[in-house]
Design an enzyme around this catalytic site. Structure first.
Site, PDB file in Angstrom:
ATOM      1  N   GLU B  52      -6.193  18.098 -28.824  1.00  0.00           N
ATOM      2  CA  GLU B  52      -4.970  18.435 -28.082  1.00  0.00           C
ATOM      3  C   GLU B  52      -4.169  17.182 -27.727  1.00  0.00           C
ATOM      4  O   GLU B  52      -2.956  17.124 -27.943  1.00  0.00           O
ATOM      5  CB  GLU B  52      -5.309  19.183 -26.785  1.00  0.00           C
ATOM      6  CG  GLU B  52      -5.929  20.561 -26.974  1.00  0.00           C
ATOM      7  CD  GLU B  52      -5.050  21.512 -27.757  1.00  0.00           C
ATOM      8  OE1 GLU B  52      -3.832  21.304 -27.846  1.00  0.00           O
ATOM      9  OE2 GLU B  52      -5.602  22.479 -28.302  1.00  0.00           O
ATOM     10  N   ASN B  56      -0.584  15.978 -29.386  1.00  0.00           N
ATOM     11  CA  ASN B  56       0.595  15.796 -28.531  1.00  0.00           C
ATOM     12  C   ASN B  56       1.243  14.424 -28.750  1.00  0.00           C
ATOM     13  O   ASN B  56       2.470  14.314 -28.798  1.00  0.00           O
ATOM     14  CB  ASN B  56       0.225  15.946 -27.052  1.00  0.00           C
ATOM     15  CG  ASN B  56       0.155  17.404 -26.627  1.00  0.00           C
ATOM     16  OD1 ASN B  56       0.474  18.308 -27.398  1.00  0.00           O
ATOM     17  ND2 ASN B  56      -0.272  17.629 -25.394  1.00  0.00           N
ATOM     18  N   ARG B 111       4.576  26.017 -31.479  1.00  0.00           N
ATOM     19  CA  ARG B 111       3.590  25.533 -30.510  1.00  0.00           C
ATOM     20  C   ARG B 111       3.404  26.623 -29.469  1.00  0.00           C
ATOM     21  O   ARG B 111       4.351  27.368 -29.168  1.00  0.00           O
ATOM     22  CB  ARG B 111       4.045  24.235 -29.828  1.00  0.00           C
ATOM     23  CG  ARG B 111       4.465  23.103 -30.747  1.00  0.00           C
ATOM     24  CD  ARG B 111       3.510  22.805 -31.863  1.00  0.00           C
ATOM     25  NE  ARG B 111       2.140  22.549 -31.440  1.00  0.00           N
ATOM     26  CZ  ARG B 111       1.151  22.270 -32.276  1.00  0.00           C
ATOM     27  NH1 ARG B 111       1.368  22.233 -33.578  1.00  0.00           N
ATOM     28  NH2 ARG B 111      -0.056  22.050 -31.818  1.00  0.00           N
TER      29      ARG B 111
END
Ligand SMILES: Nc1ncnc2c1ncn2[C@@H]1O[C@H](COP(=O)(O)OP(=O)(O)OP(=O)(O)O)[C@@H](O)[C@H]1O
Ligand SMILES: [Mg+2]
Lengths: 117, 152
Positions: B52, B56, B111
């Protein structure tokens, strides 16, 4: 690439088996392959079979939610089945089971979708 | 030398902001952590949060520009693992909004807006420091239970 897509049609239901790792790197190709298969054949419903999906993160959630919107807009239903614990936790946390059912295996998913259709 | 409970260990990694490095980052951190003898669940939680945070940095921090550099620092103190994952990218203007479940600034990329929520849920501590225009740093901690059980 560390992700494999296997697809099979059962009348109007497309069964998609994902194996490997579904992340940002592999998501685009999965998205393309699924959308193409959904459009090319007369796919009404979609079953995602995740028995061999070893890893998934929020990129995978995006792929699942995107296909859900696509199928729903065409009037179909979507379900997931055979989910490993790691993937299950992620799907549960994201609230996915509020919008689509989860089944133990492909057989129960197929009969579940046929009952509701 | 013999193993000690309070032993400190660390590693740092730097790599190009390319999506093919996401699985490398997960595997590298998992390999480093394996010395704490984590359970399968703990290992998969840690791999997920690494994925994650790194994703990002690549998508949001650097807008998918592969010239960006992602940095990971992992350290072990006793049974606590600390991860620091950062980029020198665009930074976050409104942190409170960014942390809301389902908020995403890139819905066109499909997303889901769940990354921060997942990190917060899977780790014991989670902190974001961001400076618009100069980058974002995520610091997370988790106690590895299996090791604790071993000490009993
Ligand atoms: N490293 C970063 N640099 C700049 N902005 C960031 C960074 N990380 C997160 N953000 C901002 O915070 C928002 C929320 O991040 P989060 O990971 O929760 O969701 P997402 O990445 O948009 O979607 P998902 O993680 O579900 O794919 C992002 O949409 C982005 O605007
Ligand atoms: Mg994210």
């Amino acid at each position: 690439m560390n992700l494999h897509v296997d697809m099979e049609h059962h009348r109007h239901v497309l069964i998609v088996r994902l194996s490997g790792e579904l992340d940002h790197h592999t998501a685009d190709s999965v998205r393309l392959q699924l959308d193409e298969a959904i459009q090319r054949r007369q796919t009404e419903h979609l079953v995602l079979s995740l028995k061999d999906l070893e890893f998934m993160d929020s990129s995978g959630l995006g792929v699942i939610l995107g296909r859900y919107k696509f199928i729903k807009q065409k009037g179909g239903k979507m379900a997931v089945c055979d989910v490993k614990p790691q993937v299950y936790r992620l799907l549960e946390m994201s609230g996915l089971f509020k919008i689509m059912p989860i089944y133990e295996n492909e057989g129960t998913a197929l009969s579940g979708l046929e009952v509701v259709s | 030398m013999s193993e000690g409970k309070s032993q400190h260990n660390f590693m740092t990694l730097q790599f190009a902001a390319k999506s093919e490095n996401e699985s490398f980052a997960r595997v590298a951190v998992a390999a480093f952590i394996s010395q704490l003898d984590p359970t399968m669940d703990e290992l998969s939680d840690l791999k997920t949060v690494v994925s994650e945070a790194v994703t990002n940095c690549i998508i949001h921090g650097y807008d998918s520009n592969p010239e960006g550099i992602v940095k990971i620092e992992a350290s072990i103190d006793g049974d606590i693992i600390t991860l620091c994952i950062e980029d020198d990218g665009r930074g976050i203007e409104d942190l409170e909004m960014a942390k809301q479940p389902l908020y995403t600034s890139k819905p066109e990329l499909e997303r889901s807006g769940m990354g921060f929520t997942i990190m917060e849920n899977f780790m014991d501590e989670f902190e974001v420091v961001s400076q618009p225009g100069s980058g974002t740093s995520i610091k997370m901690k988790k106690r590895i239970e299996s090791k604790k059980a071993l000490y009993n």
